[in-house]
Write an enzyme that holds these catalytic residues in place. Structure first.
Site, PDB file in Angstrom:
ATOM      1  N   GLY A  37       0.820  -1.201   0.000  1.00  0.00           N
ATOM      2  CA  GLY A  37       0.000   0.000   0.000  1.00  0.00           C
ATOM      3  C   GLY A  37       0.852   1.249   0.000  1.00  0.00           C
ATOM      4  O   GLY A  37       2.012   1.224   0.394  1.00  0.00           O
ATOM      5  N   HIS A  69      -0.361   0.514   9.282  1.00  0.00           N
ATOM      6  CA  HIS A  69      -1.532   0.876   8.492  1.00  0.00           C
ATOM      7  C   HIS A  69      -2.557   1.642   9.302  1.00  0.00           C
ATOM      8  O   HIS A  69      -3.737   1.623   8.998  1.00  0.00           O
ATOM      9  CB  HIS A  69      -2.185  -0.372   7.916  1.00  0.00           C
ATOM     10  CG  HIS A  69      -1.291  -1.112   6.994  1.00  0.00           C
ATOM     11  ND1 HIS A  69      -0.555  -2.190   7.399  1.00  0.00           N
ATOM     12  CD2 HIS A  69      -0.979  -0.901   5.697  1.00  0.00           C
ATOM     13  CE1 HIS A  69       0.166  -2.623   6.375  1.00  0.00           C
ATOM     14  NE2 HIS A  69      -0.065  -1.860   5.340  1.00  0.00           N
ATOM     15  N   LYS A 112       5.573  -8.135   2.341  1.00  0.00           N
ATOM     16  CA  LYS A 112       5.328  -7.964   3.772  1.00  0.00           C
ATOM     17  C   LYS A 112       4.115  -8.810   4.152  1.00  0.00           C
ATOM     18  O   LYS A 112       3.162  -8.920   3.391  1.00  0.00           O
ATOM     19  CB  LYS A 112       5.077  -6.491   4.104  1.00  0.00           C
ATOM     20  CG  LYS A 112       6.349  -5.662   3.927  1.00  0.00           C
ATOM     21  CD  LYS A 112       6.190  -4.232   4.416  1.00  0.00           C
ATOM     22  CE  LYS A 112       5.145  -3.464   3.663  1.00  0.00           C
ATOM     23  NZ  LYS A 112       5.286  -3.506   2.186  1.00  0.00           N
ATOM     24  N   GLY A 143       1.482   5.238   1.376  1.00  0.00           N
ATOM     25  CA  GLY A 143       1.365   5.810   2.709  1.00  0.00           C
ATOM     26  C   GLY A 143       2.539   5.461   3.612  1.00  0.00           C
ATOM     27  O   GLY A 143       2.568   5.856   4.769  1.00  0.00           O
ATOM     28  N   HIS A 144       3.515   4.705   3.054  1.00  0.00           N
ATOM     29  CA  HIS A 144       4.685   4.304   3.849  1.00  0.00           C
ATOM     30  C   HIS A 144       5.955   4.998   3.363  1.00  0.00           C
ATOM     31  O   HIS A 144       7.059   4.529   3.624  1.00  0.00           O
ATOM     32  CB  HIS A 144       4.888   2.791   3.765  1.00  0.00           C
ATOM     33  CG  HIS A 144       3.675   2.005   4.120  1.00  0.00           C
ATOM     34  ND1 HIS A 144       3.029   2.173   5.323  1.00  0.00           N
ATOM     35  CD2 HIS A 144       2.968   1.066   3.442  1.00  0.00           C
ATOM     36  CE1 HIS A 144       1.980   1.362   5.368  1.00  0.00           C
ATOM     37  NE2 HIS A 144       1.923   0.688   4.231  1.00  0.00           N
ATOM     38  N   ASP A 188      -1.389  -8.405   0.587  1.00  0.00           N
ATOM     39  CA  ASP A 188      -0.110  -8.421  -0.126  1.00  0.00           C
ATOM     40  C   ASP A 188       0.243  -9.844  -0.547  1.00  0.00           C
ATOM     41  O   ASP A 188       0.634 -10.090  -1.678  1.00  0.00           O
ATOM     42  CB  ASP A 188       1.011  -7.856   0.772  1.00  0.00           C
ATOM     43  CG  ASP A 188       0.890  -6.346   0.966  1.00  0.00           C
ATOM     44  OD1 ASP A 188       0.312  -5.684   0.100  1.00  0.00           O
ATOM     45  OD2 ASP A 188       1.370  -5.844   1.990  1.00  0.00           O
TER      46      ASP A 188
END
Lengths: 333, 249
Positions: free
Chosen positions: A54, A219, A105, A56-57, A110
């Site tokens: 995703g 998350h 991960k 946002g990291h 995922d």
């Protein structure tokens, strides 16, 4: 909530274009895909190392694209894994004829989508190996849970596997190198505040002024327990103790430590944490070979940090110190 | 059963109805997901089904099974996360049950069972793990029993299945999550309704609404009056016991 975004649904697309604009000599976007690859991908005769997850990291994942680390990075929606077809496009774009290692991960989405992509790539005749990073010691690995999460320790996997691939190792050996890091690394995180996702526009969980969350993932999901606010030293002691309990290292073991910011915490505070972390390593009789401090794997604007410890041997030290040239990490020879 | 044109229209209408409903429930689903997950379920499902409805809107002469398959493949490529493979991949795979005879009472039972099997297989989840399986399993068992044993008309059978799904959603509230991101919360997941079970209920409610329109009937819903669904004997022995334990702790 004030945010520097246009439309929430455009955030990932616009971020990727902005990243390429900042690093046109290093990064390239696959047409019509939310996938960045290093500008010269595929590198002929080298095992491709790819990752994704995703958004946002940041700087994960695309920040680690380049010589000595990743060849491809797929960006899902915020905190949502990329789709199988996107991952497959990435794998094919990064195959220089020697196969591709996927660093995944451990989150169900995922894992499922990388599985699908590997099946698709296999049909196309690309050799694919997968490793699943599960360094988060906060959650139990039991029969009934999804297993431990993959968090900041993933960056060490990217670095070591990327360096091994750059040395010309074959796919199997690169995968074994990644597994070696995974077997030797542990992480635990905490949050002072929730993050704010673009779609939701408000904090994911409510945290009182006098409360913190321990055992968070990356998350914005709440952690495994909530406690009263602690000092930086107390937080550091708590996280470190949990990580070391899990790793069970021998006296004198050489380690790499990482204090990772969750996106909203100033470096000043991360260094304060690192100061206490190094004292604790000393007390435990561990020999810190390298100490990393910074925002490596963030959770949007969440305030907080995670602590990672990884046991290293001569091979891993050589790989972690090997040259890398990426937007988020450069190591010079 | 209806001809292929009517079946196509019904599939398109169902996709459209589900997309509209998930758009309406986007914030609620996201709120449920905030409590125990990562706050993206509403946005992802809404975006995915809107794309799926658009994808099948203009397909005039495709086989009904191909339209259903198209809904699945669109979800796979638009939703991402675990929901893409779970909802989309399972629809895609189950769509094959319509390939020969189109959509009939019998093939719809086969579809429901194939969908459930695929979801359980992909997600490796059993009843009582606080997932969509908790809504889906009683619904599919109820539907099959109503059609095959009780000889009910499809519409009435679907109505009972939706009631069973609703009870399944309520069942997710007090239990502890064992799968997905909610599982990382451990006991802290207790007391929260599962977003995946909830979106599954909404999808089924819209399938029922579409069926009411195309089969020209009306179904009275009553989730509380529904009997306990008949499970496989093997499921009851294993899952029933586990569920009782969980509720009591």
């Amino acid at each position: 909530m004030k945010k520097l975004i246009n439309e929430p649904e455009d955030v990932v697309d616009e971020m990727l274009d902005g990243m390429v604009a900042a690093h046109p000599d290093r990064l390239r976007r696959l047409d019509g895909q939310e996938v960045l690859v290093r500008a010269d991908a595929p590198v002929d005769g080298k095992v491709g190392v790819v990752s994704g997850g995703g958004s946002g990291h940041e700087p994960t994942h695309a920040g680690y694209l380049g010589e000595g680390m990743l060849d491809g990075a797929a960006a899902g929606e915020v905190f949502t894994s990329p789709t199988g077809d996107q991952l497959n496009e990435m794998i094919e774009a990064c195959d220089g004829g020697e196969g591709v290692l996927c660093v995944v991960k451990n989150y169900e989405g995922d894992v499922m989508n990388f599985d699908t992509a590997a099946e698709m790539a296999d049909i196309e005749g690309v050799d694919v190996e997968q490793v699943v990073v599960n360094d988060d010691v906060a959650v139990e690995d039991s029969l009934y849970t999804s297993g431990r999460r993959g968090v900041a320790g993933t960056i060490l996997v990217h670095k070591a596997a990327g360096a091994k691939a750059a040395q010309g190792a074959d796919l199997q050996t690169v995968a074994e190198t990644a597994e070696k890091v995974i077997d030797n690394v542990g992480t635990m995180g905490m949050a002072l505040t929730s993050c704010v996702t673009p779609e939701k526009g408000e904090p994911t969980f409510d945290l009182g002024d006098d409360e913190i969350e321990l055992g968070i993932g990356i998350h914005g999901e709440p952690g495994t327990e909530r406690t009263e606010t602690m000092s930086a030293d107390e937080v550091t002691e708590h996280l470190t103790e949990r990580v070391l309990d899990d790793l069970e290292l021998d006296d004198g073991q050489e380690v790499v430590t990482m204090v990772n910011g969750m996106g909203g915490t100033p470096l000043m505070e991360l260094f304060v944490v690192n100061r206490r972390l190094q004292e604790l390593m000393d007390d435990e009789g561990l020999d810190v070979w390298d100490a990393w401090v910074g925002d490596y794997m963030t959770s949007l604007d969440m305030e907080g940090c995670s602590i990672t410890v990884c046991a290293v041997d001569e091979e891993l030290k050589e790989l972690l110190a090997a040259p890398a040239d990426t937007p988020a990490m450069t190591v010079q020879e | 059963m209806a001809d292929a044109d009517t079946q196509r229209e019904a599939v398109r209408a169902a996709a459209e109805n589900v997309a509209d409903r998930l758009e309406d429930e986007k914030e609620y689903l996201t709120d449920l997901d905030s409590a125990i997950g990562d706050a993206d379920h509403g946005a992802n499902m809404s975006r995915g089904f809107r794309a799926a409805a658009d994808a099948v809107a203009d397909a005039d002469d495709a086989e009904p099974s191909d339209l259903v398959k198209q809904v699945g493949t669109t979800l796979i490529s638009e939703v991402g996360g675990a929901s893409g493979p779970l909802y989309g991949g399972s629809i895609m795979s189950a769509s094959q049950t319509f390939a020969e005879d189109g959509i009939t009472a019998e093939t719809s039972v086969d579809f429901a069972e194939a969908y459930l099997d695929k979801v359980k297989d992909r997600g490796d989840a059993r009843i009582g793990a606080k997932t969509m399986v908790d809504a889906l399993t009683p619904a599919v068992h109820t539907y099959k029993k109503s059609i095959e044993q009780d000889d009910l008309p499809p519409l009435e059978a679907l109505g009972k299945a939706v009631d069973a799904a609703e009870r399944g959603v309520e069942f997710t509230v007090p239990i502890r999550a064992e799968k997905g991101r909610a599982s990382y919360l451990g006991w802290r997941s207790v007391g929260h309704q599962d977003p995946g079970a909830t979106s599954t209920l909404y999808i089924m409610e819209e399938l029922l609404a579409t069926a009411e329109e195309y089969l020209e009937g009306d179904v009275e819903r009553d989730a509380t009056a529904v009997e306990q669904p008949d499970e496989d004997p093997s499921d009851v022995a294993e899952d029933g016991a586990a569920d009782d334990d969980e509720g009591g702790e």
